[in-house]
Write an enzyme that holds these catalytic residues in place. Structure first.
Site, mmCIF file in Angstrom:
data_model
loop_
_atom_site.group_PDB
_atom_site.id
_atom_site.type_symbol
_atom_site.label_atom_id
_atom_site.label_comp_id
_atom_site.label_asym_id
_atom_site.label_seq_id
_atom_site.Cartn_x
_atom_site.Cartn_y
_atom_site.Cartn_z
ATOM 1 N N SER A 156 24.179 -46.243 -40.807
ATOM 2 C CA SER A 156 24.073 -45.633 -39.473
ATOM 3 C C SER A 156 22.646 -45.631 -38.973
ATOM 4 C CB SER A 156 24.584 -44.190 -39.508
ATOM 5 O OG SER A 156 25.977 -44.143 -39.529
ATOM 6 N N ASP A 163 28.802 -42.456 -30.323
ATOM 7 C CA ASP A 163 28.496 -41.560 -31.437
ATOM 8 C C ASP A 163 28.946 -40.142 -31.088
ATOM 9 O OD1 ASP A 163 26.947 -40.411 -33.774
ATOM 10 O OD2 ASP A 163 26.124 -42.442 -33.788
ATOM 11 N N HIS A 175 24.266 -36.439 -35.728
ATOM 12 C CA HIS A 175 24.267 -37.866 -36.037
ATOM 13 C C HIS A 175 23.853 -38.708 -34.836
ATOM 14 C CE1 HIS A 175 26.044 -41.826 -37.118
ATOM 15 N NE2 HIS A 175 25.860 -41.457 -38.376
#
Length: 274
Positions: free
Chosen positions: A235, A38, A73
């Site tokens: 996600s 990520d 994220h």
């Protein structure tokens, strides 16, 4: 069954969740490390203190030490997997006894190359990381990416189905890594808090293996932006599954990747709308 979202106005159906509290009477994931491919991780977030091991960056094709997450994220995904539990603040990960390893393949804008993702996949497999979370994807693939998965059958790669509301089985809307054919890959779609498929979630009778909560998910975020945030997406659903696999692997360390996948998929809650 809780009121959720930033305004505390979205309600859910009791029981339309993953039942984590029942699992925690058996295991919290102690001893398992999950690789998180990520944007990295913010090491200053209180709920992630002591919850990660040193990471590696592959951004720009250069391998080196991971740098702090500049996007948020990866920090959000990491918290869903392994945020600390019962520390008097914040949230709990699905597997609060597990650790995450930041494998930085996306930059501070959330973008990255297939080759960098493949390098992260290879690194995890070469270092015997049993579970890899990849809340990412796109319409393109490469032999390098597929080889990285196929070369490490003892690692389970848990990947997102995508957020275009599209059929990942259709030749016109293929999504990778989800559509890779390797057996040691699990593709995850997103549900809302009423066990309905999220409006944005990709689906696919062949390519998408299961769904998990991915709407109004509260988790860790960049300290500079408040430390916690709600987010939606496949996600967010993907680390729900990675955390579950970490619980399973800790409960029975003898399970192979194939057995972990089989046990997971044979024990899902089947509902008609999925």
């Amino acid at each position: 069954g809780q009121l959720v979202s930033g305004t505390q106005t979205a309600s859910g159906t009791p029981g339309d969740d993953i039942g984590a509290m029942s699992a925690w009477t058996q295991t919290i994931g102690t001893g398992v490390t999950v690789g998180v491919v990520d944007t990295g991780l913010d090491p200053t977030v209180p709920d992630l203190q002591g919850q990660y091991v040193p990471g590696v960056s592959f951004v720009g094709g250069v391998q080196g030490p991971a740098t702090p997450d500049g996007d948020g994220h990866g920090t959000h995904v990491s918290g869903i997997i392994a945020a600390a539990q019962n520390n008097g603040i914040g949230v709990s990960g699905v597997a609060p006894g597990a650790k995450v390893m930041p494998l930085q393949a996306l930059d501070s804008t959330g973008s990255g190359s297939i080759d960098d993702v493949a390098a992260a996949f290879n690194y995890a497999g070469n270092n015997n990381i049993p579970i890899v979370n990849a809340s990412l994807g796109g319409p393109s693939t490469s032999q390098t990416l597929e080889d990285a998965v196929s070369a490490h059958p003892n690692t389970l790669y848990v990947v997102a189905a995508g957020n275009a509301g599209a059929n990942d089985d259709a030749p016109t809307s293929l999504f990778y890594p989800c559509d890779l054919p390797e057996a040691n890959l699990i593709c995850v779609g997103a549900t809302d808090q009423n066990d309905q498929p999220a409006s944005f979630s990709n689906y696919g009778a062949t390519s998408v293996d299961l769904f998990a909560p991915g709407v109004n998910i509260l988790s860790t975020w960049l300290t500079s932006q408040g430390g916690y945030a709600y987010a939606d997406g496949t996600s967010m659903a993907t680390p729900m599954v990675s955390g579950t696999l970490a619980l399973m692997a800790a409960r029975n360390p003898t399970l192979t990747s194939a057995q972990l996948k089989s046990e997971l998929l044979s024990s899902v809650h089947p509902v008609a709308q999925l």
